[in-house]
Design a protein around this motif. Structure first.
Motif, PDB file in Angstrom:
ATOM      1  N   THR A  50      26.073  34.348  50.757  1.00  0.00           N
ATOM      2  CA  THR A  50      25.169  35.047  49.834  1.00  0.00           C
ATOM      3  C   THR A  50      25.889  35.787  48.718  1.00  0.00           C
ATOM      4  O   THR A  50      25.238  36.241  47.771  1.00  0.00           O
ATOM      5  N   ARG A  51      27.242  35.917  48.788  1.00  0.00           N
ATOM      6  CA  ARG A  51      27.934  36.765  47.817  1.00  0.00           C
ATOM      7  C   ARG A  51      28.828  35.953  46.891  1.00  0.00           C
ATOM      8  O   ARG A  51      29.388  34.928  47.270  1.00  0.00           O
ATOM      9  N   ASP A  52      28.977  36.453  45.663  1.00  0.00           N
ATOM     10  CA  ASP A  52      29.922  35.887  44.714  1.00  0.00           C
ATOM     11  C   ASP A  52      31.341  36.319  45.070  1.00  0.00           C
ATOM     12  O   ASP A  52      31.565  37.443  45.530  1.00  0.00           O
ATOM     13  N   ILE A  53      32.287  35.440  44.820  1.00  0.00           N
ATOM     14  CA  ILE A  53      33.694  35.791  45.032  1.00  0.00           C
ATOM     15  C   ILE A  53      34.091  36.946  44.108  1.00  0.00           C
ATOM     16  O   ILE A  53      34.881  37.822  44.491  1.00  0.00           O
ATOM     17  N   PHE A  54      33.538  36.970  42.885  1.00  0.00           N
ATOM     18  CA  PHE A  54      33.849  38.069  41.971  1.00  0.00           C
ATOM     19  C   PHE A  54      33.531  39.420  42.607  1.00  0.00           C
ATOM     20  O   PHE A  54      34.332  40.361  42.546  1.00  0.00           O
ATOM     21  N   GLY A 104      45.604  41.998  34.009  1.00  0.00           N
ATOM     22  CA  GLY A 104      46.064  40.762  33.380  1.00  0.00           C
ATOM     23  C   GLY A 104      46.591  39.714  34.343  1.00  0.00           C
ATOM     24  O   GLY A 104      46.878  38.588  33.929  1.00  0.00           O
ATOM     25  N   MET A 105      46.728  40.058  35.634  1.00  0.00           N
ATOM     26  CA  MET A 105      47.250  39.101  36.604  1.00  0.00           C
ATOM     27  C   MET A 105      46.164  38.102  37.019  1.00  0.00           C
ATOM     28  O   MET A 105      45.013  38.496  37.270  1.00  0.00           O
ATOM     29  N   PRO A 106      46.500  36.802  37.112  1.00  0.00           N
ATOM     30  CA  PRO A 106      45.506  35.824  37.555  1.00  0.00           C
ATOM     31  C   PRO A 106      45.164  36.012  39.029  1.00  0.00           C
ATOM     32  O   PRO A 106      46.057  36.229  39.856  1.00  0.00           O
ATOM     33  N   VAL A 107      43.873  35.949  39.348  1.00  0.00           N
ATOM     34  CA  VAL A 107      43.452  36.185  40.729  1.00  0.00           C
ATOM     35  C   VAL A 107      42.597  35.058  41.298  1.00  0.00           C
ATOM     36  O   VAL A 107      42.446  34.953  42.522  1.00  0.00           O
ATOM     37  N   ASP A 108      42.020  34.197  40.446  1.00  0.00           N
ATOM     38  CA  ASP A 108      41.068  33.203  40.935  1.00  0.00           C
ATOM     39  C   ASP A 108      41.034  32.034  39.963  1.00  0.00           C
ATOM     40  O   ASP A 108      40.727  32.215  38.772  1.00  0.00           O
ATOM     41  N   PHE A 109      41.358  30.840  40.461  1.00  0.00           N
ATOM     42  CA  PHE A 109      41.273  29.627  39.639  1.00  0.00           C
ATOM     43  C   PHE A 109      40.238  28.713  40.267  1.00  0.00           C
ATOM     44  O   PHE A 109      40.272  28.456  41.471  1.00  0.00           O
ATOM     45  N   GLU A 110      39.301  28.213  39.436  1.00  0.00           N
ATOM     46  CA  GLU A 110      38.179  27.454  39.978  1.00  0.00           C
ATOM     47  C   GLU A 110      37.890  26.196  39.167  1.00  0.00           C
ATOM     48  O   GLU A 110      38.068  26.175  37.942  1.00  0.00           O
ATOM     49  N   TYR A 111      37.404  25.182  39.879  1.00  0.00           N
ATOM     50  CA  TYR A 111      36.763  24.026  39.265  1.00  0.00           C
ATOM     51  C   TYR A 111      35.273  24.137  39.603  1.00  0.00           C
ATOM     52  O   TYR A 111      34.898  24.175  40.778  1.00  0.00           O
ATOM     53  N   LEU A 112      34.436  24.185  38.579  1.00  0.00           N
ATOM     54  CA  LEU A 112      32.998  24.318  38.771  1.00  0.00           C
ATOM     55  C   LEU A 112      32.323  23.056  38.230  1.00  0.00           C
ATOM     56  O   LEU A 112      32.528  22.694  37.064  1.00  0.00           O
ATOM     57  N   GLU A 121      36.082  42.541  43.737  1.00  0.00           N
ATOM     58  CA  GLU A 121      35.962  43.901  43.207  1.00  0.00           C
ATOM     59  C   GLU A 121      35.634  44.926  44.290  1.00  0.00           C
ATOM     60  O   GLU A 121      36.224  46.011  44.320  1.00  0.00           O
ATOM     61  N   ASN A 122      34.706  44.581  45.179  1.00  0.00           N
ATOM     62  CA  ASN A 122      34.222  45.567  46.145  1.00  0.00           C
ATOM     63  C   ASN A 122      35.010  45.604  47.446  1.00  0.00           C
ATOM     64  O   ASN A 122      35.209  46.673  48.034  1.00  0.00           O
ATOM     65  N   ASP A 123      35.453  44.442  47.929  1.00  0.00           N
ATOM     66  CA  ASP A 123      36.165  44.383  49.202  1.00  0.00           C
ATOM     67  C   ASP A 123      37.679  44.450  49.029  1.00  0.00           C
ATOM     68  O   ASP A 123      38.381  44.936  49.923  1.00  0.00           O
ATOM     69  N   CYS A 124      38.158  43.931  47.904  1.00  0.00           N
ATOM     70  CA  CYS A 124      39.608  43.873  47.695  1.00  0.00           C
ATOM     71  C   CYS A 124      40.091  44.909  46.679  1.00  0.00           C
ATOM     72  O   CYS A 124      41.298  45.002  46.430  1.00  0.00           O
ATOM     73  N   ALA A 125      39.149  45.649  46.083  1.00  0.00           N
ATOM     74  CA  ALA A 125      39.486  46.690  45.108  1.00  0.00           C
ATOM     75  C   ALA A 125      40.296  46.136  43.943  1.00  0.00           C
ATOM     76  O   ALA A 125      41.271  46.745  43.486  1.00  0.00           O
ATOM     77  N   VAL A 126      39.885  44.946  43.460  1.00  0.00           N
ATOM     78  CA  VAL A 126      40.543  44.311  42.319  1.00  0.00           C
ATOM     79  C   VAL A 126      39.563  44.281  41.148  1.00  0.00           C
ATOM     80  O   VAL A 126      38.674  43.429  41.101  1.00  0.00           O
ATOM     81  N   PRO A 127      39.658  45.208  40.205  1.00  0.00           N
ATOM     82  CA  PRO A 127      38.772  45.150  39.037  1.00  0.00           C
ATOM     83  C   PRO A 127      39.099  43.921  38.183  1.00  0.00           C
ATOM     84  O   PRO A 127      40.265  43.615  37.943  1.00  0.00           O
ATOM     85  N   LEU A 128      38.057  43.221  37.751  1.00  0.00           N
ATOM     86  CA  LEU A 128      38.257  42.005  36.971  1.00  0.00           C
ATOM     87  C   LEU A 128      38.286  42.340  35.483  1.00  0.00           C
ATOM     88  O   LEU A 128      37.618  43.267  35.014  1.00  0.00           O
TER      89      LEU A 128
END
Length: 259
Positions: free
Chosen positions: A173-177, A228-236, A181-188
């Motif tokens: 049910t949740r977005d990886i974004f 500025g660090m890359p955190v998520d690479f996706e093919y959609l 942000e909420n579980d890993c404390a990584v602001p995008l």
């Protein structure tokens, strides 16, 4: 098949500067958008529309032709015109997850998680994430369901240190974004996108309920944290008949030259 609700007798104005076919098109478009002509319902026939608006068949065909060009109706030979299923859309001028964007429009979003593995990063994935080739990464395959119908196939790659919080999170049910942000404390911060069209491979075609080789919209998205660090690479991979990306761009005015 859905049935259309009763529509009040429309009026057209021959003395208006707006052509008759355009007035009829606008009237029918309004009926489609407000639900009087629901998706997949049959539109009135050309002869019915002629009688309804008291105009020539050529005028009716012009109005229907424009509605078809706009993607609001489609024609079935020998059966008439039908209302198209409206496409969902996402604005790409802001960085949002799919569920986050679609929920704003009142859509119901669920995800079918197909796999979650730790794999050696292929060269391209490693380069995008700033890792050494072969470094372990989390690879997640999901089908995104919009109002219970499959709309996209997503393959996400993230550095291994995100694997544990992602495995604990509700990926159905949740977005990886939002998890980042909420579980890993990584602001995008931002994302880089590349968009093209491809023919659907067998596995993705089956998951999206389309034929092998059907046209799909493919998006490569590299998301960076606020640092500025890359955190998520996706093919959609998106079904073109159910979804579209939209953006608004402004024309840049050339700087005035000094005299």
């Amino acid at each position: 098949m859905p049935t259309r609700r009763s529509v009040a007798p429309p009026a057209v104005f021959p003395d208006s500067p707006v052509p008759l076919y355009a007035q009829i098109k606008d009237t029918l478009r309004a009926g489609i958008l407000d639900g009087r002509y629901p998706p997949h319902s049959r539109m009135p026939s050309e002869s019915e529309l002629q009688a309804m608006f008291d105009v020539s068949r050529i005028t009716i065909r012009q109005a229907l032709g424009d509605l078809q060009k706009e993607g609001l109706i489609f024609k079935v030979h020998g059966k008439g015109s039908f209302v198209s299923q409206p496409r969902a859309f996402q604005n790409v001028t802001s960085l949002q997850g799919f569920a986050e964007a679609m929920s704003e429009g009142g859509h119901d979003i669920l995800n079918r998680v197909l796999s979650f593995d730790i794999v050696p990063a292929a060269d391209e994935v490693a380069a995008r994430l700033g890792l050494a080739p072969g470094s372990p990464v989390a690879e997640i395959h999901r089908v995104r369901l919009l109002n219970r119908a499959p709309v996209s196939y997503e393959i996400s790659f993230l550095p291994e240190h995100f694997a544990r919080p992602l495995a604990r999170a509700d990926l159905v049910t949740r977005d990886i974004f939002l998890i980042l942000e909420n579980d890993c404390a990584v602001p995008l911060g931002r994302a880089d996108l590349a968009i093209d069209a491809i023919a659907a491979p067998v596995e993705i075609a089956q998951s999206l309920d389309v034929k092998k080789g059907a046209p799909l919209l493919r998006i490569e998205r590299l998301t960076h944290g606020a640092d500025g660090m890359p955190v998520d690479f996706e093919y959609l991979y998106f079904r073109g008949d159910t979804f579209q990306y939209r953006l608004r761009i402004d024309r840049e005015r050339p700087a005035s030259k000094a005299r």
